[in-house]
Design an enzyme around this catalytic site. Sequence first.
Site, PDB file in Angstrom:
ATOM      1  N   HIS A 106       0.903  -1.086  -0.058  1.00 25.86           N
ATOM      2  CA  HIS A 106       0.132  -0.136  -0.019  1.00 25.86           C
ATOM      3  C   HIS A 106       0.698   1.377   0.078  1.00 25.86           C
ATOM      4  O   HIS A 106       0.289   2.245  -0.177  1.00 25.86           O
ATOM      5  CB  HIS A 106      -0.844  -0.003   1.173  1.00 25.86           C
ATOM      6  CG  HIS A 106      -2.342   0.759   1.110  1.00 25.86           C
ATOM      7  ND1 HIS A 106      -2.063   1.780   0.139  1.00 25.86           N
ATOM      8  CD2 HIS A 106      -3.404   0.707   1.657  1.00 25.86           C
ATOM      9  CE1 HIS A 106      -3.624   2.437   0.392  1.00 25.86           C
ATOM     10  NE2 HIS A 106      -4.194   1.585   1.036  1.00 25.86           N
ATOM     11  N   ASP A 146      -7.949  -8.770 -18.433  1.00 28.56           N
ATOM     12  CA  ASP A 146      -7.965 -10.282 -19.414  1.00 28.56           C
ATOM     13  C   ASP A 146      -6.552 -10.611 -19.832  1.00 28.56           C
ATOM     14  O   ASP A 146      -5.786  -9.724 -20.411  1.00 28.56           O
ATOM     15  CB  ASP A 146      -8.953  -9.749 -20.594  1.00 28.56           C
ATOM     16  CG  ASP A 146      -8.815 -11.194 -21.501  1.00 28.56           C
ATOM     17  OD1 ASP A 146      -7.972 -12.079 -21.255  1.00 28.56           O
ATOM     18  OD2 ASP A 146      -9.485 -11.088 -22.697  1.00 28.56           O
TER      19      ASP A 146
END
Length: 440
Positions: A164, A378
């Site tokens: 993070h 994808d």
Amino acid sequence: MEKKAEVEIISRKAIKPSSPTSPQSRKLEFSLLDQVIPPIYTAVILFYTSNTNQSNDSSFRSRSEKSDHLQKSLSKTLVHFYPLAGRLNNNTSIECNDEGAHFVEAEIHCRLSEFLKEPDPSLLSHLLPTSDPKATELARNAVLLVQLTEFNCGGIAVSVCPSHKIADASSFCEFLKSWAAVARGHDEVARPEFIGASMLPPVTDQQIERSLEALGDSFITKRFVFDVSKLANLKAKIGSGVQQLVPTNVELVSAIFLRCAIAACQSTTGCFRPALLYQTVNLRRRMAPPMPESTIGNLIWGFPVVVEEESKMDVGDIVARMRKGLKDFCNEKANIFKGENGYSLVFESFKLEGEFFKTGMRMYSCTSRCKFPFYEVDFGWGKPTWIMNPLYAMNTMTLMDTKKGDGIEAWLTLEKQEMAVFESNEELLAFASINPSVVI
């Protein structure tokens, strides 16, 4: 599904950039906003069924073929996102030394369809590389960890966990989009911009990193799915009021969450307790001029929504305060993060948070990943069937659109007694289902 299904680790390795990082880019300083972020890994788990291959390409039949494809494309992507192949240097910077992202390959002995009938947060966590003690030991201070897990049916889960310290939701999404584009053979990918430190430089003379307390056994995480069609009537009712305020779905879900959380706390403690909800804002689009979405780092901040009186718990009232809080924040504070005054704003916010805490106010936080195109990721074998954005932190809710866009999925962590009251709240159940099956 057999609840004792375990993940078996097949291999662990480092994936380095396909070409070395230039000498002048060997160190990336944190911005002040990076410094204040807790030292945790954020995560997304993308699930793909064995028949999601929309191009009928037979190149990815086995796990090893998919793993090799992911590793090669990741290596190419890390040339542009080179800090993700580096190592954290305390709370000051990233050493962009090309040591590589940590890549774990694993198997789980059950079918994906069985796994998703009733998603279990405790089982889902085992699909994360951060749950593997050896991986975290081998990849000490690594900026990026990835795990590919294959199910018995040939379905897979791809878990991506960047620190993070370098990745908020927007940064995370930009990286995933670029990695997927490279995997599909696209040459034109977004070039990331690492300019946070030049906008708001780090400090070196004091400890400002915030930590997150370990959850322990008294807290539990559960999944709720809000039906957008069921929110429509409430939205219309609030919108027809004097203020003519038409809430967004995220505002409605956040307000319902806060109202029901306050009620649960009141039920378990026997008294009303003032509460505060921090709403996270993406600063990129709120600044003037806006920052590009390809700006990588933490460009987020939160504004407080306070409920101090039991009579102020109406959903419409909470939504109105959210809207005013966001408007005031954007008009008065968002652009301040670009300069020296950003320091005073950050530390004034810390001071205010401390004052709220001293009064005994119950604090909650809400992070939304709605509208981010995670479902478009994808790698060459089709788009994800389901995505999970786990964040196991106390009194925290994370939101994300469902794949079809007909709902909002919420992952919520509360104290166990409060969760038992929260999940039985009739107002909540009028809009949300508790952990419904993921339809494949």
